[in-house]
Design an enzyme around this catalytic site. Structure first.
Site, PDB file in Angstrom:
ATOM      1  N   THR A  15       2.256   5.934   4.832  1.00  8.61           N
ATOM      2  CA  THR A  15       1.586   6.053   6.136  1.00  8.61           C
ATOM      3  C   THR A  15       2.535   6.559   7.236  1.00  8.61           C
ATOM      4  OG1 THR A  15       2.034   3.719   6.579  1.00  8.61           O
ATOM      5  CG2 THR A  15      -0.102   4.239   5.596  1.00  8.61           C
TER       6      THR A  15
ATOM      7  N   GLU B  31      -4.661  12.756   3.986  1.00 10.53           N
ATOM      8  CA  GLU B  31      -5.056  13.027   5.382  1.00 10.53           C
ATOM      9  C   GLU B  31      -3.892  13.754   6.019  1.00 10.53           C
ATOM     10  OE1 GLU B  31      -7.951  12.477   6.466  1.00 10.53           O
ATOM     11  OE2 GLU B  31      -8.779  10.821   5.288  1.00 10.53           O
TER      12      GLU B  31
ATOM     13  N   GLU C  62       1.021  22.621  14.998  1.00  4.59           N
ATOM     14  CA  GLU C  62       0.493  21.400  15.605  1.00  4.59           C
ATOM     15  C   GLU C  62       1.559  20.892  16.583  1.00  4.59           C
ATOM     16  OE1 GLU C  62      -0.264  18.437  12.607  1.00  4.59           O
ATOM     17  OE2 GLU C  62      -1.866  17.504  13.747  1.00  4.59           O
TER      18      GLU C  62
ATOM     19  N   ASN D  88       2.062   7.327  13.879  1.00  2.00           N
ATOM     20  CA  ASN D  88       1.284   7.492  15.109  1.00  2.00           C
ATOM     21  C   ASN D  88       0.222   6.408  15.322  1.00  2.00           C
ATOM     22  OD1 ASN D  88      -0.224   8.609  13.038  1.00  2.00           O
ATOM     23  ND2 ASN D  88      -0.984  10.324  14.255  1.00  2.00           N
TER      24      ASN D  88
ATOM     25  N   SER E 204     -13.721   8.782  16.004  1.00  3.56           N
ATOM     26  CA  SER E 204     -13.413   8.017  14.789  1.00  3.56           C
ATOM     27  C   SER E 204     -13.720   6.530  14.934  1.00  3.56           C
ATOM     28  CB  SER E 204     -11.926   8.190  14.449  1.00  3.56           C
ATOM     29  OG  SER E 204     -11.592   7.339  13.384  1.00  3.56           O
TER      30      SER E 204
ATOM     31  N   GLU F  98     -11.788   8.711   4.633  1.00  6.88           N
ATOM     32  CA  GLU F  98     -11.471   7.307   4.895  1.00  6.88           C
ATOM     33  C   GLU F  98     -12.501   6.761   5.865  1.00  6.88           C
ATOM     34  OE1 GLU F  98      -7.186   7.559   6.028  1.00  6.88           O
ATOM     35  OE2 GLU F  98      -6.899   6.690   4.050  1.00  6.88           O
TER      36      GLU F  98
ATOM     37  N   PRO G 157       5.433   2.041   4.844  1.00  4.14           N
ATOM     38  CA  PRO G 157       5.131   2.459   6.215  1.00  4.14           C
ATOM     39  C   PRO G 157       6.157   3.472   6.692  1.00  4.14           C
ATOM     40  CG  PRO G 157       6.209   0.312   6.233  1.00  4.14           C
ATOM     41  CD  PRO G 157       6.058   0.707   4.786  1.00  4.14           C
ATOM     42  N   SER G 158       5.855   4.133   7.779  1.00  2.00           N
ATOM     43  CA  SER G 158       6.827   5.070   8.362  1.00  2.00           C
ATOM     44  C   SER G 158       8.102   4.326   8.742  1.00  2.00           C
ATOM     45  CB  SER G 158       6.225   5.720   9.604  1.00  2.00           C
ATOM     46  OG  SER G 158       7.234   6.395  10.315  1.00  2.00           O
TER      47      SER G 158
HETATM   48  P1  ADP Z   1       5.284  12.876  10.320  1.00  2.00           P
HETATM   49  O1  ADP Z   1       5.763  14.223  10.733  1.00  2.00           O
HETATM   50  O2  ADP Z   1       3.989  12.459  10.891  1.00  2.00           O
HETATM   51  O3  ADP Z   1       6.348  11.810  10.362  1.00  2.00           O
HETATM   52  P2  ADP Z   1       5.657  12.934   7.482  1.00  2.00           P
HETATM   53  O4  ADP Z   1       4.790  13.617   6.481  1.00  2.00           O
HETATM   54  O5  ADP Z   1       7.068  13.381   7.580  1.00  2.00           O
HETATM   55  O6  ADP Z   1       4.867  13.092   8.827  1.00  2.00           O
HETATM   56  O7  ADP Z   1       5.675  11.378   7.265  1.00  2.00           O
HETATM   57  C1  ADP Z   1       4.546  10.611   6.894  1.00  2.00           C
HETATM   58  C2  ADP Z   1       4.979   9.545   5.923  1.00  2.00           C
HETATM   59  O8  ADP Z   1       5.462  10.183   4.750  1.00  2.00           O
HETATM   60  C3  ADP Z   1       6.119   8.661   6.414  1.00  2.00           C
HETATM   61  O9  ADP Z   1       5.924   7.345   5.921  1.00  2.00           O
HETATM   62  C4  ADP Z   1       7.326   9.297   5.776  1.00  2.00           C
HETATM   63  O10 ADP Z   1       8.395   8.394   5.595  1.00  2.00           O
HETATM   64  C5  ADP Z   1       6.754   9.714   4.435  1.00  2.00           C
HETATM   65  N1  ADP Z   1       7.494  10.773   3.741  1.00  2.00           N
HETATM   66  C6  ADP Z   1       8.208  11.778   4.280  1.00  2.00           C
HETATM   67  N2  ADP Z   1       8.739  12.547   3.301  1.00  2.00           N
HETATM   68  C7  ADP Z   1       8.341  12.018   2.110  1.00  2.00           C
HETATM   69  C8  ADP Z   1       8.546  12.349   0.733  1.00  2.00           C
HETATM   70  N3  ADP Z   1       9.289  13.394   0.370  1.00  2.00           N
HETATM   71  N4  ADP Z   1       7.982  11.557  -0.205  1.00  2.00           N
HETATM   72  C9  ADP Z   1       7.240  10.499   0.137  1.00  2.00           C
HETATM   73  N5  ADP Z   1       7.001  10.138   1.413  1.00  2.00           N
HETATM   74  C10 ADP Z   1       7.535  10.887   2.401  1.00  2.00           C
END
Ligand code: ADP
Length: 482
Positions: free
Chosen positions: A151, A253, A384, A154, A444, A461, A178-179
């Site tokens: 996830t 998504e 974006e 944001n 949403s 979703e 999570p992020s």
């Molecule tokens: P944003 O630009 O919105 O941060 P990302 O796609 O980079 O979008 O990140 C969304 C989620 O994906 C975050 O939880 C991030 O840690 C994860 N993520 C980023 N790179 C990878 C990867 N190579 N494999 C798995 N998850 C990833």
């Protein structure tokens, strides 16, 4: 806000155990730049442990009745709702959004748990009229298995509950990453889930700076039957490729490039209010936020002036201030991207009506900005921007507007403002988007299907579609009936 003194967890959750580590990473408050907590920087080993736990917990959780699961999920919803104020403050602290919006997200996030707890009871199969006198046909809906959820930052609560709510209601168990920007809301949610009675292993949260390794382990593991991801299109495509060998079901998504179409026959105040709500919520950091505002020639000047006027009243500041409408953006790369897109647009002839340069509130604050004279070939509307910048493009005819709106690899949300019902319906049908708002900028919620077409992703979703993403259809044939 002192996270630990407030009783918020800063350890990861695997198999019902809170996992600490000497290797930690900081969580920053984007408004102040200060570290507010540190969480474990886990890796491949813990990612696998989480799947082990989810896999062990699956048979028992799947065997519960939907009603038994719903009782636990409903309790979780009640606990989250009761803690709205604390969770909202936590969210504003790690993510930056205005506290009023954070409260809204807690309610929005919790709604997915409440709604899917109920909807899980209605995972109906079918009886199919037979074609042979001695046979009967029935379909069953069964949980897909272990689900991995990755996830973004944001919406630190809602992007988790929108996946975990339906997955758990369906009878799946879940591993969540999570992020790295917003792990604290995920852990706080999980703690309330445990208090509500989620058994060990049913929900696991792996915090890490090494998203790639964790994603890799989960994609390779054939016990993970479903991957649900929200984030950038580039990472989504990579996860899609990585999931090929184990042929996982996917919900993706991904990015959007939402247009708003403002026609000459729009209600001006409605179009301005809808644009403000859609564009500037979460400082423009939502995937359904308008990236391109297409305005018909006859209303263009009036709309631009009214939008600039309304935008000038939006207060920039730290999210914890009740009056704030625009909080900080998430990090320095976000500011750098916004700045460079604006500078390039200006160099190519665009005009800044309001905003357009950094403000003294702090390094991550950007003022709400309105730009005119944007053309469809500029990067500011091809990428974006994910920031509080409204880019206005002029168009002449309805056909031009539809062509411009669809001229992108993305297709998540689109919006249009018109008082002409025939036009509104006609255009809504022609837009390449998974979701269309007519005279409305916020669309949403938990009861409607959220998702995109083209490179904005796969699956939906929310709504009945959102539950189906976590269910397999099994067909059973009963034969030899005499
Ligand atoms: P944003 O630009 O919105 O941060 P990302 O796609 O980079 O979008 O990140 C969304 C989620 O994906 C975050 O939880 C991030 O840690 C994860 N993520 C980023 N790179 C990878 C990867 N190579 N494999 C798995 N998850 C990833």
């Amino acid at each position: 806000m002192n996270i630990v003194d407030q009783g918020f967890p800063t350890a990861a959750l695997i198999d019902g155990n809170w996992i600490t580590s000497d290797d930690v990473f900081p969580v920053l408050d984007p408004a102040s730049g200060l570290t507010v907590a540190s969480v474990p920087n886990l890796g491949a080993r813990e990612a696998k442990m989480a799947v082990d736990a989810a896999s062990r917990a699956f048979p028992e959780w799947a065997a519960k009745t939907a009603k038994e699961r719903a009782i636990i999920l409903r309790r979780w919803f009640d606990l989250i709702t009761a803690q709205t104020e604390r969770l909202a403050l936590l969210m504003t602290t790690e993510q930056g959004k205005p506290i009023v919006e954070a409260r809204g997200e807690v309610a929005y996030g919790a709604s997915f748990i409440e709604w899917f707890a109920e909807e899980g009871k209605r995972a109906y199969g079918r009886t199919i009229p037979t074609t042979v006198a001695s046979k009967r046909y029935v379909t069953l809906k069964q949980p897909i298995g272990v689900v991995a959820a990755i996830t973004p930052w944001n919406f630190p609560i809602a992007m988790i509950t929108r996946k975990v709510g339906p997955a758990l209601a369906a009878g799946c168990t879940v591993v969540v990453k999570p992020s790295e920007e917003t792990p604290l809301c995920a852990l706080a949610l999980a703690k309330l889930g445990i208090e509500a009675g989620l058994p060990p292993g049913v929900l696991n949260i792996v915090t890490t700076l090494d998203a790639r390794s964790v994603g890799d382990v989960w994609c390779r593991d054939d016990r993970v039957r479903k991957l649900s991801f929200t984030g950038s299109t580039a990472v989504g495509k990579q996860l899609f490729r990585q999931s090929a060998d184990t042929l996982k079901k996917l919900t993706l998504e991904l990015g959007g490039n939402a247009p708003i179409l403002v026609f000459d026959d729009a209600h001006l105040e409605q179009a301005v209010a809808g644009t403000i709500a859609c564009k500037f919520r979460n400082a423009g950091q939502t995937c359904v936020s308008a990236n391109r505002i297409l305005v018909q020639a006859g209303i263009y000047d009036r709309f631009a002036a009214a939008l600039a006027e309304a935008t000038s009243t939006l207060k920039v500041g730290a999210g914890r201030n009740e009056q704030t409408k625009i909080g900080p953006v998430i990090n320095q790369p976000a500011i750098a991207k916004i700045d460079s897109l604006i500078e390039r647009a200006k160099a190519d002839g665009a005009k800044v009506l309001i905003g357009g340069s950094t403000v003294p509130d702090g390094p991550l604050f950007y003022p709400p900005t309105v730009m005119t004279g944007i053309t469809t070939d500029m990067d500011i509307v091809r990428q974006e921007i994910f920031g509080p910048v409204a880019s206005l493009i002029r168009f002449d005819t309805e056909a031009d507007a539809v062509r411009m709106a669809n001229d992108t690899p993305f297709g998540l949300a689109a919006y249009l403002f018109s008082q002409n019902l025939s036009r509104a319906w006609r255009v809504a049908e022609k837009l390449d988007a998974g979701m269309v708002g007519i005279n409305e900028g916020i669309i949403s919620n938990e009861v409607v299907p959220f998702g995109g077409v083209k490179e904005s992703g796969l699956g939906r979703e929310g709504a009945v579609e959102g539950l189906d993403e976590y269910l397999e259809t099994k067909y059973v044939c009963l034969g030899a009936i005499q």
